[in-house]
Each structure stands twice: as structure tokens, then as C-alpha cells.
Design an enzyme around this catalytic site. Structure first.
Site, short mmCIF file in Angstrom:
data_model
loop_
_atom_site.label_atom_id
_atom_site.label_comp_id
_atom_site.label_asym_id
_atom_site.label_seq_id
_atom_site.Cartn_x
_atom_site.Cartn_y
_atom_site.Cartn_z
N GLU A 206 -2.14 72.23 41.39
CA GLU A 206 -3.43 72.01 42.06
C GLU A 206 -3.25 71.40 43.45
O GLU A 206 -4.19 70.86 44.02
CB GLU A 206 -4.33 71.16 41.17
CG GLU A 206 -4.72 71.94 39.91
CD GLU A 206 -5.64 71.21 38.97
OE1 GLU A 206 -5.79 69.98 39.10
OE2 GLU A 206 -6.20 71.88 38.10
N LYS A 334 -16.73 73.43 33.72
CA LYS A 334 -15.87 74.54 34.14
C LYS A 334 -16.53 75.80 33.61
O LYS A 334 -16.61 75.98 32.38
CB LYS A 334 -14.49 74.40 33.48
CG LYS A 334 -13.63 73.24 33.99
CD LYS A 334 -12.44 73.05 33.06
CE LYS A 334 -11.32 72.24 33.67
NZ LYS A 334 -10.31 71.85 32.65
P1 PGA Z 1 -6.64 73.44 33.55
O1 PGA Z 1 -6.62 71.91 33.95
O2 PGA Z 1 -7.46 74.19 34.51
O3 PGA Z 1 -5.18 73.81 33.54
O4 PGA Z 1 -7.21 73.50 32.16
C1 PGA Z 1 -7.67 71.25 34.56
C2 PGA Z 1 -8.07 70.00 33.82
O5 PGA Z 1 -7.51 69.66 32.76
O6 PGA Z 1 -8.99 69.32 34.27
ZN ZN Z 2 -8.93 67.85 32.43
#
Ligand code: PGA
Ligand code: ZN
Length: 423
Positions: A206, A334
């Protein structure tokens, strides 16, 4: 203007890790097009909607040709002629067509691509920016959580917690928050090079640094040192994504941390000590995804923002079941955890009605599509987690937010210290 769907096209593209993902174009009768890319997680929760992967030799099984074919051959004939602006009707049709509770038949990646591309197409046809199409009252610019040190499943180091973030809450505007963030990023880069050598300044999934650190406190100390070397220390607080689902061993009922096996009580004590020494205002997934009691205790005893990621999975059912118990006080939103735009909007609304904060989030596997920038402003959420700044798929979101801030002009309000309830 004719908002009915004329055609849907889809293709396999690549995400920032080089894994295939789905891109969808929704074309309306009047010729307007909306396009959306689907992101992918790596540190995923068990209750997430399921993306469809081909499981063939190519791309190590990660291909999405089946999901692409499902968009073109199964979804397209079903939703052709539907009004793209009737988002709930469209999403309901997609959910019904799939017929499974976790969208595993057609694939959440196929379904989400269509759902988001349809919203974009409708907004484009109406000549509206997407955030305004989502909400005529959109005006809040979020506090960006810059996860400047990466560990866990996002980095090739042995640091167990996944994300060490700064919240530039004392900025006056979103653009000032970005200035502050970059100043800290640069100082941190210098500190990491000084302490661990220049090879340690490489970045994780990230965009945060991934130095060879094991201890949580060492990561925090570096971050605090970087902040204190800038003139902005009084404008910054901290947040963690502990992502403990991936540290939990269901056989022993314990968490692996820094060479120890910790019980829920011991991990909670670890957090309490940490909070004595660092101004941490937010912690994500402090306990594993099904540890409701752990979440209740963290929310009550730590008295900070406790964010449910794997724990709530952007899932209205889980939010209704768990949040009223006092288990977490913020939702990590998300869109691909649930698989349609309208269900994600339901999740946000449910969170608000339960006095929860909402933090819109990237996935670790992103593309250049900045749609979550429009989403976070569209729902006035007040917080966005979209990585550190030097990877293009992350800057795409920040750059879109800078555009939105300019467009909103005097009506833009930076959430700042009110990131949880930005009104
Ligand atoms: P991921 O991680 O997109 O790999 O699931 C993001 C998070 O855990 O916030
Ligand atoms: Zn997370």
C-alpha cells in the site's frame, strides 16, 4: 437522455500487484459510458463476498476470464434495458441473478464491476460528478489515513501489525493534509535509511515503508520521530490496523505477537500500554474476525475508535448483529467486501444510525480507478484509508480528492478532528 443500459463490456486488466482483475464498461442508450475497475484484498475476511478466480494455470490461478464472461454472457442479457440510475433495482437484479448469499456463483468481482460502472454511467449521462450523484449534500473532505509503515500480509518483513497510520487531523483543508502527509513521509524515509540502510526504504503493497522491524513500538517510535521532525507534530495523531484475524490461532485461542502467544486479556493489556505512550485514536481489527467479546471489550476499555474490517465486512447483516452489542464503533467500508454499491451505501447508513464512524477504504490490490474518492465524499464519511502516497494507484485517489476539494470550493469542509462525526 436515455439512461437505459444498451450494452455491457468487460475485460481482464491488472491490479497494482500484477494480478488480473475485472474492468467493466456500461454503455447507455444515449451512448454515455461508465467504467469501473474492481479492487482485490489480500488480508481478507471470511465473511467477504467471494471474487471468482479461474483457477487455471495462467496467472497462478488468479485469472478472471470466467468473471468477465459472466458479465458479458449472463449479466448483460439480464440487465439490458434497465435504467442505470435505478441503482437499487439494478443491484437487486444482480443479487437475484447470482442467487448465493456470498455472490460466489457469478463472482462478486463481476457483480461489483457492473454495479459501479452503472452508477458512473448514470452520473456521466446526468453531467454530474459521481460524489454529487450519490448525494446532493456531499461536502465533507475526509481525513486521509496514511499508512506509512506496512507489515502483516502487505509486506515482506516480520512486523505483525499490518498498518501504522498518521491522521493529519489538525490540517485546515484536505490539501494541507496532503502537504503534511508528504512532509512526514519524507522524514520517515530519511530515518529508515539512517537506521536500516537504503534497501529498507522500499515500499509495501500500500505504499508505506516496510523496514526490517519486528516490534510494534519500534514502528511507532520511527513514525513519531518522523512526525516530530516536521513542524506539524501538533496536527497529527495515529491509527493502527492490527489485522489480528491473521495473527489468531483458533486451536490455541491465542494471538502470535513478537514471539509470544497472547490471550485476549494479554493482547488487550498490550493495547492499553500502547495507548499510554502514543496518541493512537483509532485501531482496526484489534481482535480476530469472530471475536465479538474481544471487540466489545476493546470498544469499552480502550475508549478510542475501534474499526471493524474483517469483523464487519461492510455487511449490513453483521453490522446489525454486532454493532448494537457495543462491538466496534466504526465501520471500514470496502465496496468489494459486499459486492454492490447499494449494499455498501446501506452498510454506511446503518453504521451512522448506530452512531458509528465510517472509514472508506482501498484494498491492497488496487487499480488507478479513484472511485472510492467520490464515494467517501458522497457519503460525507470523514475518513479515507487509501495507502501512502508514492504508488500511482494510491495517488489516483488523493488526486481525485484534490480535484473534488477544488470543485466544492467554499462548501468543502475538511473533517479534521471531527473525523468520526464530521458535522
Ligand atoms: P486487504 O487489506 O485489502 O489486503 O484486505 C486492507 C485492510 O486489511 O484494511
Ligand atoms: Zn484491515
Amino acid at each position: 437522455m436515455d439512461l437505459r443500459i444498451r450494452e455491457i463490456d468487460a475485460r481482464e486488466i491488472l491490479d497494482c500487484r500484477g494480478n488480473p482483475t475485472v474492468q467493466v464498461d456500461v454503455i447507455l442508450n444515449d451512448g454515455t459510458m461508465g467504467r469501473a475497475d474492481v479492487p482485490a484484498g489480500r488480508s481478507t475476511g471470511a465473511n467477504e463476498a467471494k471474487e471468482l478466480r479461474d483457477g487455471e494455470k495462467r496467472y497462478g490461478g488468479m485469472g478472471v476470464r470466467k468473471a468477465v464472461a459472466n458479465v458479458k454472457e449472463i449479466i448483460q442479457p439480464e440487465v439490458k434495458g434497465m435504467d442505470a440510475s435505478k441503482q437499487r433495482e439494478l443491484d437487486a437484479a444482480l443479487i437475484a441473478l447470482d442467487g448465493t448469499p456470498d455472490k460466489s456463483r457469478l463472482g462478486a468481482n463481476a457483480i461489483l464491476g457492473v454495479s459501479l460502472a452503472a452508477a458512473r454511467a448514470a452520473a456521466n449521462a446526468l453531467h454530474m460528478p459521481l460524489y454529487r450523484y450519490i448525494n446532493v449534500n456531499a461536502h465533507v473532505l475526509p481525513v486521509p489515513l496514511l499508512n506509512l509503515i506496512n507489515g502483516g500480509k502487505h509486506a515482506s518483513n516480520d512486523l505483525e501489525f499490518q498498518e501504522f497510520c498518521i491522521f493529519p487531523v489538525g490540517a485546515e483543508t484536505f490539501s494541507e493534509a496532503m502537504e503534511i502527509a508528504m512532509a512526514v513521509y519524507e522524514e520517515l524515509r530519511m530515518i529508515i535509511i539512517e537506521k536500516y540502510g537504503k534497501i529498507a526504504a522500499n515500499v509495501g503493497d500500500e505504499g508505506g515503508f516496510a523496514p526490517p522491524i519486528i516490534k510494534v513500538r519500534e514502528a511507532m517510535d520511527n513514525l513519531v520521530m518522523a512526525v516530530e521532525r516536521t513542524p506539524y507534530a501538533n496536527k497529527i495523531v495515529y491509527g493502527l490496523d492490527c489485522a489480528t484475524t491473521h495473527l489468531y490461532n483458533p486451536e490455541t485461542n491465542k494471538y502470535t505477537l513478537e514471539g509470544n502467544e497472547l490471550t485476549t486479556d494479554e493482547l488487550l493489556a498490550f493495547y492499553k500500554d500502547l495507548l499510554k505512550d502514543y496518541p493512537i485514536v483509532s485501531m482496526e481489527d484489534p481482535f480476530s474476525e469472530d471475536d465479538v467479546d474481544g471487540f466489545v471489550r476493546a470498544t469499552k476499555e480502550l475508549q478510542i475508535q475501534i474499526v471493524g474490517d474483517d469483523f464487519l465486512c461492510t455487511n449490513p447483516r453483521l453490522i446489525k448483529e454486532r454493532v448494537p452489542l457495543g462491538a466496534s464503533n466504526a465501520l471500514l467500508l470496502k465496496v468489494n467486501q459486499i459486492g454492490t454499491l447499494s449494499e455498501a451505501l446501506d452498510a454506511a447508513e446503518l453504521a451512522y444510525r448506530n452512531s458509528c464512524g465510517v472509514m472508506v477504504s482501498e484494498r491492497s490490490g488496487e487499480t488507478e480507478d479513484p472511485i472510492i474518492a467520490d464515494l467517501v465524499v458522497g457519503i460525507n464519511a470523514g475518513q479515507i484509508k487509501t495507502g501512502a502516497t508514492i504508488r500511482g494507484e494510491r495517488t489516483a485517489k488523493y488526486n481525485r480528492l484534490l480535484q473534488i476539494e477544488q470543485e466544492l470550493g467554499s462548501s468543502a469542509v475538511y473533517a479534521g478532528r471531527n473525523f468520526k462525526i464530521p458535522f
